[in-house]
Motif scaffolding. Structure first.
Motif, PDB file in Angstrom:
ATOM      1  N   LYS A 218     146.615 147.674   9.311  1.00 58.01           N
ATOM      2  CA  LYS A 218     145.933 147.742  10.603  1.00 58.01           C
ATOM      3  C   LYS A 218     146.734 147.191  11.771  1.00 58.01           C
ATOM      4  O   LYS A 218     146.269 147.253  12.912  1.00 58.01           O
ATOM      5  N   THR A 219     147.925 146.648  11.515  1.00 58.40           N
ATOM      6  CA  THR A 219     148.646 145.979  12.594  1.00 58.40           C
ATOM      7  C   THR A 219     150.113 146.393  12.618  1.00 58.40           C
ATOM      8  O   THR A 219     150.686 146.750  11.588  1.00 58.40           O
ATOM      9  N   PRO A 220     150.768 146.316  13.803  1.00 54.88           N
ATOM     10  CA  PRO A 220     152.187 146.655  13.897  1.00 54.88           C
ATOM     11  C   PRO A 220     153.074 145.454  13.588  1.00 54.88           C
ATOM     12  O   PRO A 220     152.747 144.320  13.962  1.00 54.88           O
ATOM     13  N   PRO A 221     154.209 145.695  12.934  1.00 57.32           N
ATOM     14  CA  PRO A 221     155.063 144.572  12.507  1.00 57.32           C
ATOM     15  C   PRO A 221     155.637 143.751  13.658  1.00 57.32           C
ATOM     16  O   PRO A 221     155.771 142.531  13.529  1.00 57.32           O
ATOM     17  N   ARG A 256     153.978 147.801  27.364  1.00 63.16           N
ATOM     18  CA  ARG A 256     154.744 148.994  27.702  1.00 63.16           C
ATOM     19  C   ARG A 256     155.264 149.724  26.469  1.00 63.16           C
ATOM     20  O   ARG A 256     155.912 150.767  26.584  1.00 63.16           O
ATOM     21  N   SER A 257     154.989 149.200  25.283  1.00 62.27           N
ATOM     22  CA  SER A 257     155.582 149.737  24.054  1.00 62.27           C
ATOM     23  C   SER A 257     154.811 150.949  23.544  1.00 62.27           C
ATOM     24  O   SER A 257     153.633 151.161  23.859  1.00 62.27           O
ATOM     25  N   GLN A 258     155.495 151.730  22.710  1.00 61.84           N
ATOM     26  CA  GLN A 258     154.829 152.867  22.084  1.00 61.84           C
ATOM     27  C   GLN A 258     153.750 152.400  21.104  1.00 61.84           C
ATOM     28  O   GLN A 258     152.754 153.100  20.887  1.00 61.84           O
ATOM     29  N   ASP A 259     153.919 151.203  20.535  1.00 61.52           N
ATOM     30  CA  ASP A 259     152.881 150.665  19.653  1.00 61.52           C
ATOM     31  C   ASP A 259     151.578 150.453  20.413  1.00 61.52           C
ATOM     32  O   ASP A 259     150.484 150.746  19.895  1.00 61.52           O
ATOM     33  N   ALA A 260     151.669 149.928  21.644  1.00 61.10           N
ATOM     34  CA  ALA A 260     150.454 149.699  22.430  1.00 61.10           C
ATOM     35  C   ALA A 260     149.775 151.024  22.767  1.00 61.10           C
ATOM     36  O   ALA A 260     148.546 151.154  22.679  1.00 61.10           O
ATOM     37  N   GLN A 261     150.553 152.011  23.143  1.00 61.35           N
ATOM     38  CA  GLN A 261     149.990 153.328  23.447  1.00 61.35           C
ATOM     39  C   GLN A 261     149.309 153.921  22.216  1.00 61.35           C
ATOM     40  O   GLN A 261     148.211 154.466  22.297  1.00 61.35           O
ATOM     41  N   GLU A 262     149.978 153.782  21.073  1.00 61.81           N
ATOM     42  CA  GLU A 262     149.410 154.300  19.828  1.00 61.81           C
ATOM     43  C   GLU A 262     148.135 153.539  19.450  1.00 61.81           C
ATOM     44  O   GLU A 262     147.153 154.155  19.004  1.00 61.81           O
ATOM     45  N   GLY A 263     148.141 152.228  19.611  1.00 61.16           N
ATOM     46  CA  GLY A 263     146.954 151.447  19.275  1.00 61.16           C
ATOM     47  C   GLY A 263     145.745 151.847  20.094  1.00 61.16           C
ATOM     48  O   GLY A 263     144.625 151.951  19.576  1.00 61.16           O
ATOM     49  N   ILE A 264     145.963 152.099  21.379  1.00 65.79           N
ATOM     50  CA  ILE A 264     144.858 152.512  22.252  1.00 65.79           C
ATOM     51  C   ILE A 264     144.359 153.895  21.882  1.00 65.79           C
ATOM     52  O   ILE A 264     143.149 154.129  21.738  1.00 65.79           O
ATOM     53  N   MET A 265     145.281 154.842  21.719  1.00 67.16           N
ATOM     54  CA  MET A 265     144.871 156.219  21.419  1.00 67.16           C
ATOM     55  C   MET A 265     144.202 156.322  20.050  1.00 67.16           C
ATOM     56  O   MET A 265     143.240 157.083  19.886  1.00 67.16           O
ATOM     57  N   ALA A 266     144.689 155.561  19.076  1.00 71.28           N
ATOM     58  CA  ALA A 266     144.058 155.575  17.764  1.00 71.28           C
ATOM     59  C   ALA A 266     142.628 155.068  17.857  1.00 71.28           C
ATOM     60  O   ALA A 266     141.715 155.611  17.210  1.00 71.28           O
ATOM     61  N   PHE A 267     142.416 154.032  18.655  1.00 71.49           N
ATOM     62  CA  PHE A 267     141.061 153.507  18.850  1.00 71.49           C
ATOM     63  C   PHE A 267     140.168 154.542  19.528  1.00 71.49           C
ATOM     64  O   PHE A 267     139.032 154.797  19.083  1.00 71.49           O
ATOM     65  N   LEU A 268     140.657 155.176  20.591  1.00 73.11           N
ATOM     66  CA  LEU A 268     139.852 156.152  21.329  1.00 73.11           C
ATOM     67  C   LEU A 268     139.572 157.392  20.492  1.00 73.11           C
ATOM     68  O   LEU A 268     138.492 157.994  20.597  1.00 73.11           O
TER      69      LEU A 268
END
Length: 296
Positions: A218-221, A256-268
């Motif tokens: 559930k989390t990014p390294p 600003r990272s791709q992980d943050a973008q992915e985390g938000i979109m996965a949630f939405l």
């Protein structure tokens, strides 16, 4: 990995390091300490390692230092040869030959970039318990026993325990255990805050793996590596402003990272996130934010 005193097993992104001298109750030797440091070096370099579990082979976690050399077991001059002296004959305490090897191990675990879980399967005394202190979470079997037995051996706690232990359990509990040097059961370790959970022996490793998988799935390294160092290093900060400085830098870079973008979109989108940033290549440019201390 081929080691003499430990086992190194990586399965489904979980590295299990097993202390492997069961005929000696996994008593620690200089070889074991060197191999453990090397194992943590390897773990940090390997992006396939997402979490580390440390446990013991057989019925003990670790019975502390190997005392087979007898009365001189703690005498560095006897074990290593005379440590460096100053011109006036006094010990040069700043020389590396004086350094506590257990402390070198715990400092290496402290610097680890992966979450570390201790699965305490049996007796853990002396270095067997102090080596657990820089591990993030400690889970104990009902068969586990703990003892900061140094005072009963005529010495003092090592492995930087005087820094770690009071921060984990509070100063009063730390002093009571260290003054008495007594061995105490897993339930007392739970009540005192040394361990977070006590389980039956057959559930120990499964419980540790469930926890590790929850982190991995559930989390990014990169975020986990930053969180680990932020939490541990802020224990020594003299003002919350120090945390605010680090939080601000980490929040900016991760935001600003791709992980943050992915985390938000996965949630939405109500789907599992697929994080791609890696510790080996994608730590932010403000990391590390501290100056590594030297032994002197």
């Amino acid at each position: 990995m081929a080691y003499e005193t430990i086992k190194y097993e990586l399965v489904k992104q979980i590295l299990t390091i097993t202390l492997n001298r069961p005929d000696k109750l996994n008593a620690s030797t200089s070889t074991m300490e060197r191999e453990l440091i090397d194992a943590f070096d390897c773990a940090d370099k390997d992006d396939h390692v997402r979490a580390v579990i440390v446990t013991g082979e057989g019925r003990a976690f670790c019975a502390g230092a190997d005392l087979s050399t007898g009365a001189q077991s703690f005498d560095m001059d006897a074990r290593r040869g005379l440590v460096k002296r100053l011109p006036d004959g006094k010990v040069d305490y700043s020389h590396s030959s004086v350094r506590d090897s257990g402390g070198q191990l715990t400092l290496r675990i402290f610097r680890c970039l992966k979450p570390v879980i201790a699965a305490v399967n049996g007796p853990a005394v002396g270095l067997g318990v102090t080596m657990q202190l820089p591990m993030d979470i400690r889970i104990a079997s009902e068969a586990a026993r703990f003892g900061f037995v140094f005072s009963q051996r005529g010495i003092v706690p090592e492995a930087a325990a005087s820094w770690f232990l009071p921060r984990i359990v509070g100063i009063a509990q730390a002093l009571e255990w260290c003054y008495s040097g007594r061995v105490f059961p897993a339930q007392e370790a739970l009540a005192g805050g040394l361990v977070s959970k006590v389980v039956s022996p057959d559930q120990l490793l499964p419980a540790a793996r469930v926890l590790a998988h929850e982190i991995i799935e559930k989390t990014p390294p990169v975020a986990i590596a930053l969180i680990r160092q932020m939490m541990w290093r802020m224990l020594g900060a003299d003002d919350p402003m120090e945390a605010h400085k680090v939080d601000s830098r980490a929040s900016y870079s991760r935001g600003r990272s791709q992980d943050a973008q992915e985390g938000i979109m996965a949630f939405l989108e109500k789907r599992p996130a697929v994080f791609k940033d890696r510790v080996s290549a994608d730590m932010p440019d403000h990391f590390p934010w501290w100056t590594e201390r030297e032994y002197n």
